[in-house]
Design a protein around this motif. Structure first.
Motif, short mmCIF file in Angstrom:
data_model
loop_
_atom_site.label_atom_id
_atom_site.label_comp_id
_atom_site.label_asym_id
_atom_site.label_seq_id
_atom_site.Cartn_x
_atom_site.Cartn_y
_atom_site.Cartn_z
N ASP A 1 0.83 -1.21 0.00
CA ASP A 1 0.00 0.00 0.00
C ASP A 1 0.86 1.26 0.00
OD1 ASP A 1 -2.33 1.44 -0.06
OD2 ASP A 1 -3.05 0.79 1.91
N SER B 1 0.13 5.92 -0.61
CA SER B 1 -0.92 6.94 -0.69
C SER B 1 -1.46 7.02 -2.11
CB SER B 1 -0.37 8.30 -0.27
OG SER B 1 0.47 8.84 -1.28
N SER C 1 -5.42 5.71 1.34
CA SER C 1 -4.91 4.41 0.93
C SER C 1 -5.16 4.15 -0.55
CB SER C 1 -5.57 3.30 1.75
OG SER C 1 -5.36 2.04 1.17
N THR D 1 -6.19 5.47 5.77
CA THR D 1 -4.77 5.67 5.48
C THR D 1 -4.10 4.38 5.02
OG1 THR D 1 -4.34 5.32 7.83
CG2 THR D 1 -4.55 7.60 7.08
N PRO D 2 -2.94 4.46 4.35
CA PRO D 2 -2.26 3.26 3.86
C PRO D 2 -1.91 2.29 4.99
CG PRO D 2 -1.37 5.21 2.79
CD PRO D 2 -2.27 5.70 3.89
#
Length: 468
Positions: free
Chosen positions: A148, A150, A185, A398-399
């Motif tokens: 993963d 951004s 993500s 988020t990632p």
């Protein structure tokens, strides 16, 4: 554990309502409790000045198969309750360089997107080539990102143009994940694109705009469904404690202990964390649930003369907070609900900075933005306005974010919510899927199977799939 006949669903948001419907369909005796005075959680109707509005304007997707199935299950016709539009991103006056006009025809997939790309206004050849390159690469990857990162890093990796980022990818990311692309993500973003733009069925990419308020769309119908099958729905009831009882679980509801065989915790993650904290087995899970970050969403309602009507049901808007431009999407509510003529709803996702403004200042800035973008000076002076901000509308997607599953480690206690493990962000479909998964885990247990056999042998009630 005794037969999971008496099941409590704590929390009346979309996840809790979905769990309650599935359990009622499986012939459990369901008690749905909600601490607020209305069902729906973060997607509910609210009364403002004698009229029913939403706590936030929503867009559903044709890919939301479980949500659409449950609407039918509880007696809501999606074709009547939702305005179905082809996938689109349409800005005012794109031919003058201020935006773009991207709208797919009703052709089979993937030809509808190819046609939309070729016909798109406001995009240069380099922009269109970049979009085609992204789509081809994502398909080759199977829309899966194993490491993963951004969303912005992903867009940079695929050499997306600044204009395409500004007009398409960034707005889509913020609308879908409610998290800025610099922090969002890419793995989850690709999953959303896979099941919409990358779907094999054209209808999966359709955008569905609710004609009903969000409470009427599903939660209220879900409550009627549960009650029609012998369950109960209790509003204004707070779950204060969860302890192991002699025969299942004991919930303290408004100071009164009640016994249940199984419990679905469909409360916000922080509330579920508090209920699970006293149990040693769930100490790690409780800490995880309490560690989520959150993003707000603000919806600004502006009422104009009832004769006002926009050319389209909704527009994308170019936001620029530094210039006082906060609106991202504008909806003509009068085209969705005949009882709301002249009412516009403007959405501000990832609204951390906007939430810091006063209601009047934000509404005035959005009204001025509408007047400028739509070239209608009268929009700068609405008859009245109201800003509704959900401060914890979604978790920050988020990632690499670790999200818990439905299982808690406590037998007969399940989690349900849009924050549970999924390749989707915090959407209505995620909440519904989580509720279904929690209910299925309970309804598929051996003890409940034995109970169903006994009911069948005793001539118990059959399962109905419609609500009168």
């Amino acid at each position: 554990m005794s037969v999971p006949d008496r099941v409590a669903v704590v929390g009346g948001g979309w996840a809790g309502c979905a769990a309650a419907v599935e359990l009622a369909r499986a012939r459990c005796r369901v008690t749905l409790v909600e601490s607020a005075r209305a069902l729906g959680g973060r997607a509910r109707g609210v009364e403002v000045g004698g009229r029913m509005l939403d706590n936030g304007q929503h867009i559903l997707l044709g890919a939301y198969e479980d949500t659409l199935r449950l609407l039918l299950e509880v007696g809501i016709d999606p074709d009547a309750a939702l305005l179905r539009l082809p996938v689109q991103m349409r800005y005012p006056f794109p031919e003058e360089g201020g935006g773009m006009d991207f709208v797919a025809p009703s052709w089979p997939a993937p030809f509808h997107l190819l046609a939309a790309l070729l016909r798109a206004k406001g995009l240069a050849r380099a922009d269109k080539m970049a979009l085609a390159r992204f789509n081809s690469a994502a398909k080759w990857m199977g829309w899966v990102l194993y490491t993963d990162c951004s969303v912005q890093e992903l867009l940079d990796r695929f050499d997306q143009t600044p204009r395409l980022n500004r007009l398409l990818w960034h707005p889509l990311c913020i609308a879908a994940l409610n998290t800025p692309p610099e922090r969002a993500s890419a793995k989850v973003f690709l999953a959303v694109l896979r099941d919409s733009l990358g779907a094999r069925r054209r209808a999966a990419s359709d955008m569905l705009l609710p004609r009903l308020d969000m409470g009427s769309l599903f939660p209220q119908a879900a409550a009627r469904y549960v009650e029609s099958r012998g369950g109960s729905v209790r509003l204004g009831v707070k779950a204060e404690a969860l302890v192991r009882g002699e025969d299942g679980w004991q919930l303290t509801l408004n100071g009164r202990p009640e016994a249940f065989d199984a419990v679905v915790l469909a409360t916000p993650a922080s509330v579920s964390a508090a209920l699970l904290a006293p149990h040693p087995k769930t100490a790690v899970l409780s800490e995880q649930l309490g560690g989520f970050g959150y993003e707000p969403i603000a919806t600004c309602y502006l009422q104009y003369d009832p004769s006002l009507r926009l050319e389209l049901p909704f527009y994308a808007l170019l936001d620029d907070p530094a210039q006082g431009r906060w609106g991202q999407f504008a909806f003509d509510r009068g085209q969705l609900d005949a009882k709301q003529p002249g009412l516009l709803a403007v959405v501000v996702s990832a609204a951390g900075d906007a939430a810091g403004l006063g209601q009047e200042a934000l509404a005035a800035a959005i009204a001025a933005q509408l007047a400028q973008d739509l070239r209608r000076p009268q929009l700068a002076a609405p008859q009245w306005s109201r800003v509704i901000t959900e401060k914890r509308a979604t978790f920050s997607c988020t990632p690499g974010l670790a999200r818990p599953g439905n299982e808690t480690g406590l037998p007969g206690v399940l989690l349900a919510g849009d924050y549970t493990a999924s390749d989707y962000p915090a959407t209505l479909e995620t909440a519904v899927r989580s509720g279904i998964a929690a209910a299925t885990a309970i309804a598929s247990s051996d003890t409940l199977t034995r109970e169903k056999r006994s009911l069948s042998h005793a001539g118990g009630p059959g399962t109905s799939t419609s609500v009168q």
